[in-house]
Write a protein that holds these residues in place. Structure first.
Motif, mmCIF file in Angstrom:
data_model
loop_
_atom_site.group_PDB
_atom_site.id
_atom_site.type_symbol
_atom_site.label_atom_id
_atom_site.label_comp_id
_atom_site.label_asym_id
_atom_site.label_seq_id
_atom_site.Cartn_x
_atom_site.Cartn_y
_atom_site.Cartn_z
ATOM 1 N N VAL A 1 0.857 -1.174 0.000
ATOM 2 C CA VAL A 1 0.000 0.000 0.000
ATOM 3 C C VAL A 1 0.897 1.229 0.000
ATOM 4 O O VAL A 1 1.777 1.359 0.853
ATOM 5 C CB VAL A 1 -0.910 0.011 1.247
ATOM 6 C CG1 VAL A 1 -1.788 1.234 1.272
ATOM 7 C CG2 VAL A 1 -1.745 -1.250 1.301
ATOM 8 N N PRO A 2 0.694 2.149 -0.941
ATOM 9 C CA PRO A 2 1.509 3.360 -0.930
ATOM 10 C C PRO A 2 1.194 4.203 0.303
ATOM 11 O O PRO A 2 0.063 4.214 0.788
ATOM 12 C CB PRO A 2 1.106 4.084 -2.210
ATOM 13 C CG PRO A 2 -0.215 3.533 -2.571
ATOM 14 C CD PRO A 2 -0.271 2.145 -2.033
ATOM 15 N N VAL A 3 2.181 4.888 0.810
ATOM 16 C CA VAL A 3 2.017 5.671 2.027
ATOM 17 C C VAL A 3 0.925 6.728 1.870
ATOM 18 O O VAL A 3 0.258 7.086 2.825
ATOM 19 C CB VAL A 3 3.363 6.284 2.472
ATOM 20 C CG1 VAL A 3 3.784 7.400 1.537
ATOM 21 C CG2 VAL A 3 3.295 6.772 3.895
ATOM 22 N N GLU A 4 0.684 7.185 0.646
ATOM 23 C CA GLU A 4 -0.349 8.189 0.412
ATOM 24 C C GLU A 4 -1.752 7.643 0.673
ATOM 25 O O GLU A 4 -2.701 8.397 0.871
ATOM 26 C CB GLU A 4 -0.279 8.712 -1.033
ATOM 27 C CG GLU A 4 1.010 9.417 -1.384
ATOM 28 C CD GLU A 4 2.120 8.446 -1.797
ATOM 29 O OE1 GLU A 4 1.840 7.310 -2.213
ATOM 30 O OE2 GLU A 4 3.287 8.845 -1.669
ATOM 31 N N ALA A 5 -1.918 6.328 0.654
ATOM 32 C CA ALA A 5 -3.232 5.718 0.863
ATOM 33 C C ALA A 5 -3.599 5.615 2.334
ATOM 34 O O ALA A 5 -4.739 5.336 2.672
ATOM 35 C CB ALA A 5 -3.258 4.329 0.233
ATOM 36 N N LEU A 6 -2.646 5.833 3.206
ATOM 37 C CA LEU A 6 -2.883 5.705 4.647
ATOM 38 C C LEU A 6 -3.135 7.072 5.271
ATOM 39 O O LEU A 6 -2.607 8.078 4.821
ATOM 40 C CB LEU A 6 -1.686 5.046 5.326
ATOM 41 C CG LEU A 6 -1.294 3.676 4.768
ATOM 42 C CD1 LEU A 6 -0.027 3.198 5.442
ATOM 43 C CD2 LEU A 6 -2.420 2.681 4.933
ATOM 44 N N TYR A 7 -3.950 7.098 6.304
ATOM 45 C CA TYR A 7 -4.229 8.331 7.027
ATOM 46 C C TYR A 7 -3.488 8.334 8.350
ATOM 47 O O TYR A 7 -3.402 7.306 9.015
ATOM 48 C CB TYR A 7 -5.728 8.466 7.317
ATOM 49 C CG TYR A 7 -6.567 8.662 6.089
ATOM 50 C CD1 TYR A 7 -6.584 9.880 5.427
ATOM 51 C CD2 TYR A 7 -7.345 7.632 5.597
ATOM 52 C CE1 TYR A 7 -7.360 10.065 4.292
ATOM 53 C CE2 TYR A 7 -8.124 7.813 4.468
ATOM 54 C CZ TYR A 7 -8.131 9.027 3.824
ATOM 55 O OH TYR A 7 -8.892 9.202 2.706
ATOM 56 N N ALA A 8 -3.002 9.487 8.747
ATOM 57 C CA ALA A 8 -2.408 9.623 10.072
ATOM 58 C C ALA A 8 -3.532 9.457 11.097
ATOM 59 O O ALA A 8 -4.642 9.958 10.882
ATOM 60 C CB ALA A 8 -1.746 10.985 10.219
ATOM 61 N N PRO A 9 -3.304 8.754 12.195
ATOM 62 C CA PRO A 9 -4.359 8.510 13.184
ATOM 63 C C PRO A 9 -5.071 9.771 13.647
ATOM 64 O O PRO A 9 -6.280 9.766 13.840
ATOM 65 C CB PRO A 9 -3.627 7.833 14.337
ATOM 66 C CG PRO A 9 -2.422 7.221 13.725
ATOM 67 C CD PRO A 9 -2.048 8.124 12.588
ATOM 68 N N GLU A 10 -4.356 10.867 13.782
ATOM 69 C CA GLU A 10 -4.989 12.102 14.260
ATOM 70 C C GLU A 10 -5.926 12.720 13.221
ATOM 71 O O GLU A 10 -6.747 13.572 13.536
ATOM 72 C CB GLU A 10 -3.953 13.121 14.731
ATOM 73 C CG GLU A 10 -2.983 13.570 13.668
ATOM 74 C CD GLU A 10 -1.734 12.711 13.565
ATOM 75 O OE1 GLU A 10 -0.842 13.102 12.788
ATOM 76 O OE2 GLU A 10 -1.634 11.670 14.235
ATOM 77 N N ARG A 11 -5.850 12.262 11.973
ATOM 78 C CA ARG A 11 -6.740 12.779 10.920
ATOM 79 C C ARG A 11 -8.008 11.949 10.761
ATOM 80 O O ARG A 11 -8.901 12.316 10.011
ATOM 81 C CB ARG A 11 -6.006 12.826 9.589
ATOM 82 C CG ARG A 11 -4.910 13.885 9.555
ATOM 83 C CD ARG A 11 -4.276 14.029 8.183
ATOM 84 N NE ARG A 11 -5.280 14.200 7.142
ATOM 85 C CZ ARG A 11 -5.131 13.752 5.891
ATOM 86 N NH1 ARG A 11 -4.035 13.131 5.537
ATOM 87 N NH2 ARG A 11 -6.084 13.945 4.994
ATOM 88 N N VAL A 12 -8.088 10.813 11.446
ATOM 89 C CA VAL A 12 -9.246 9.932 11.325
ATOM 90 C C VAL A 12 -10.266 10.301 12.388
ATOM 91 O O VAL A 12 -9.957 10.347 13.573
ATOM 92 C CB VAL A 12 -8.827 8.453 11.483
ATOM 93 C CG1 VAL A 12 -10.036 7.543 11.406
ATOM 94 C CG2 VAL A 12 -7.799 8.090 10.427
ATOM 95 N N SER A 13 -11.490 10.575 11.958
ATOM 96 C CA SER A 13 -12.549 10.933 12.903
ATOM 97 C C SER A 13 -13.007 9.708 13.676
ATOM 98 O O SER A 13 -13.055 8.600 13.146
ATOM 99 C CB SER A 13 -13.750 11.510 12.154
ATOM 100 O OG SER A 13 -13.372 12.667 11.456
ATOM 101 N N ALA A 14 -13.367 9.938 14.919
ATOM 102 C CA ALA A 14 -13.884 8.852 15.747
ATOM 103 C C ALA A 14 -15.294 8.489 15.298
ATOM 104 O O ALA A 14 -16.030 9.319 14.758
ATOM 105 C CB ALA A 14 -13.891 9.281 17.206
ATOM 106 N N ALA A 15 -15.671 7.260 15.505
ATOM 107 C CA ALA A 15 -17.016 6.803 15.155
ATOM 108 C C ALA A 15 -18.042 7.515 16.034
ATOM 109 O O ALA A 15 -17.716 7.941 17.153
ATOM 110 C CB ALA A 15 -17.107 5.296 15.365
#
Length: 64
Positions: A35-49
């Motif tokens: 998986v290219p690094v661009e496809a991953l999100y930094a944890p702090e950018r992911v909204s909580a459910a």
């Protein structure tokens, strides 16, 4: 899938290297996935459910 005598439903089994068995599989990858690094999100950018919240960043991780 095979039907087991004496069991109420099918028996799901897999054998061999990188085998997968299930009654239903949505997505499965049995090989090396690159998986290219661009496809991953930094944890702090992911909204909580909904109904949950993100934990504040830890200054020091002490293990468990």
């Amino acid at each position: 899938m095979t039907a087991d005598e004496g069991s109420p439903g099918p028996r799901v089994e897999a054998a061999g290297r990188r085998s997968i068995a299930a009654e239903w599989i949505g997505v499965a990858a049995t090989g090396d996935v690159v998986v290219p690094v661009e496809a991953l999100y930094a944890p702090e950018r992911v909204s909580a459910a909904p109904g949950t919240s993100n934990l504040p960043p830890a200054v020091l991780c002490l293990g468990r």
